[in-house]
Design an enzyme around this catalytic site. Structure first.
Site, short mmCIF file in Angstrom:
data_model
loop_
_atom_site.label_atom_id
_atom_site.label_comp_id
_atom_site.label_asym_id
_atom_site.label_seq_id
_atom_site.Cartn_x
_atom_site.Cartn_y
_atom_site.Cartn_z
N MET A 156 0.60 -0.97 0.03
CA MET A 156 -0.09 -0.11 -0.36
C MET A 156 1.20 0.86 -0.30
SD MET A 156 -3.35 -1.40 2.91
CE MET A 156 -1.63 -1.61 3.94
N THR A 157 1.09 2.30 -1.07
CA THR A 157 1.57 2.83 -1.72
C THR A 157 1.13 4.31 -0.09
OG1 THR A 157 1.99 2.78 -3.65
CG2 THR A 157 2.18 4.68 -2.47
N HIS B 36 5.80 -6.13 -8.89
CA HIS B 36 4.61 -4.94 -9.75
C HIS B 36 4.15 -5.24 -11.42
CE1 HIS B 36 1.16 -3.27 -9.19
NE2 HIS B 36 1.82 -1.90 -8.79
N GLY B 37 4.06 -6.40 -11.36
CA GLY B 37 2.78 -6.63 -13.09
C GLY B 37 1.80 -6.57 -12.89
N HIS C 153 -2.07 -3.68 -12.60
CA HIS C 153 -3.08 -1.61 -12.26
C HIS C 153 -2.06 -0.87 -13.21
CE1 HIS C 153 -2.89 -3.69 -7.65
NE2 HIS C 153 -3.29 -4.45 -8.90
N TYR D 267 0.52 -0.12 -14.30
CA TYR D 267 1.66 -0.07 -14.72
C TYR D 267 2.64 -0.94 -15.43
CZ TYR D 267 -0.24 2.38 -10.09
OH TYR D 267 -0.43 2.98 -9.67
#
Length: 375
Positions: free
Chosen positions: A35-36, A179-180, A182, A184
């Site tokens: 969570m950013t 992170h692959g 959403h 991006y």
């Protein structure tokens, strides 16, 4: 006098079991979702970030997946408050995080991130860096201010992910997550809506996996054999919640098989609501189908413990506590292997302890207005 110990709750019986991800044994089935938060000035995680993760590990979270961290490529991000995974000070900060999480009994992996065409020109930490992507297209189909990646760009980004993974193992992390999802960069290659390339990195679903698979393979070469490599992926994109990589299980298998073959040890299947079946004719969610099709461990995520998806939550809408009985049913049936908890754990660092300790009456509804005071 004989003292009898009450039986563990069903939640504890199911969630407290250890699970192996390659050479890593995670002590239970609860993960913290990435969570950013943008609490890292100059990309450096400070003592507040150390405490933030350690508190949740101490309260029973088995696997911490950090917030997204920018890999060492100038186009990777667009904030000087989101942590970076390159640079001496940044990595020293992350080493303190891992030490604290391990001291608290948890395991931890960083999420390695490149935002691709989401980047806005002129933003920090490297204002002059252009946005780059497979075809220079944003998720909405517009060109923006970016450009299509050249062969040199592809090689540089692959190298940046591999360097970050090697650094993660060197400073004590237990694995990495790529992170692959959403919309991006990696997901921009996987999705036909943003990948219009006509070379070996575009075309059919298998060709669109090539860039991500090459990143996985490069990471695999730079870390030890038992070091877990997790890939997070999704059907949905930011601003395109109905987007899909695959309309059928067969199409999904075509996407996931090359990634598993390249060296993915576990998949983190991101959905907005974990209880929604992914394809008609089956109750399996995306994580369930992922495990069924690849044989790899799968992590489910999506509004766990809350009645409402995270998009509503971050628009300022609260979400009441929801029963996790369906989640426990699926875990018990081994449809997937771990559950990543986001907003519920962000608001309440003790969420895992309460669930494992059968203290469900102490769980609180999600309140986005309260997040500014939480750590």
């Amino acid at each position: 006098m004989t003292v009898t110990t009450p039986p563990a709750s069903r939640a504890a019986q199911i969630l407290a079991r250890p699970i192996a991800l390659n050479g890593l044994t995670v002590p239970n089935r609860i993960a913290m979702a990435p969570m950013t938060r943008a609490f890292a000035p100059d990309g450096i995680p400070g003592e507040d970030v150390v405490s933030y993760y350690a508190r949740r590990a101490a309260a029973g979270v088995g696997l911490i997946i950090t917030e997204g961290t920018y890999v060492g490529h100038e186009s990777a991000g667009q904030s000087d408050r989101i942590p970076r995974f390159h640079g001496a000070e940044q990595l020293a900060g992350w080493a303190r995080v891992t030490e604290a999480v391990h001291a608290a009994g948890g395991t931890i992996v960083p999420q390695l991130w490149h935002i691709g065409m989401v980047r806005e020109q002129g933003q920090p930490p490297f204002p002059d860096a252009p946005a780059i992507g497979p075809s220079g297209l944003r998720v909405d189909g517009t060109e923006g201010t970016g450009r299509a990646m050249t062969r040199a760009d592809l090689d540089a980004v692959i190298g940046a992910f591999a360097d970050a993974a090697a650094a993660a193992e060197r400073i004590g992390f237990d694995g990495v997550e790529l992170h692959g999802a959403h919309g991006y960069l990696l997901d921009q290659f996987l999705w036909a809506g943003t990948n219009r390339r006509t070379d070996a990195y575009g075309g059919d679903p298998v060709a669109r996996t090539r860039f991500a698979a090459e990143i996985v393979a490069a990471v695999r070469e730079r870390v030890s054999a038992g070091f877990p490599v997790v890939l997070r992926y999704s059907q949905w994109k930011q601003g395109a919640y109905d987007a899909r990589l695959a309309e059928t299980p067969g199409e999904l298998e075509a996407v996931l098989t090359p990634l598993a073959a390249a060296g993915v040890d576990a998949f983190h299947a991101s959905t907005r609501r974990y209880w929604v079946p992914e394809f008609e004719g089956s109750d399996l969610n995306l994580a369930g189908w992922t495990k069924k099709l690849t044989g790899r461990p799968a992590i489910t995520v999506g509004s766990v413990g809350l009645d409402g998806d995270f998009v509503q939550g971050f628009r300022g809408e609260g979400a009441p506590v929801q029963s996790i009985d369906r989640l426990l049913d699926s875990l018990e049936a081994e449809e997937f292997d771990l559950v990543a908890v986001g907003r519920a754990l962000l608001q309440d660092p003790q969420w895992a302890a309460k669930v494992l300790g059968n203290r469900f009456d102490e769980l609180k509804p999600f309140d986005p207005a309260a997040l500014k005071s939480l750590s």
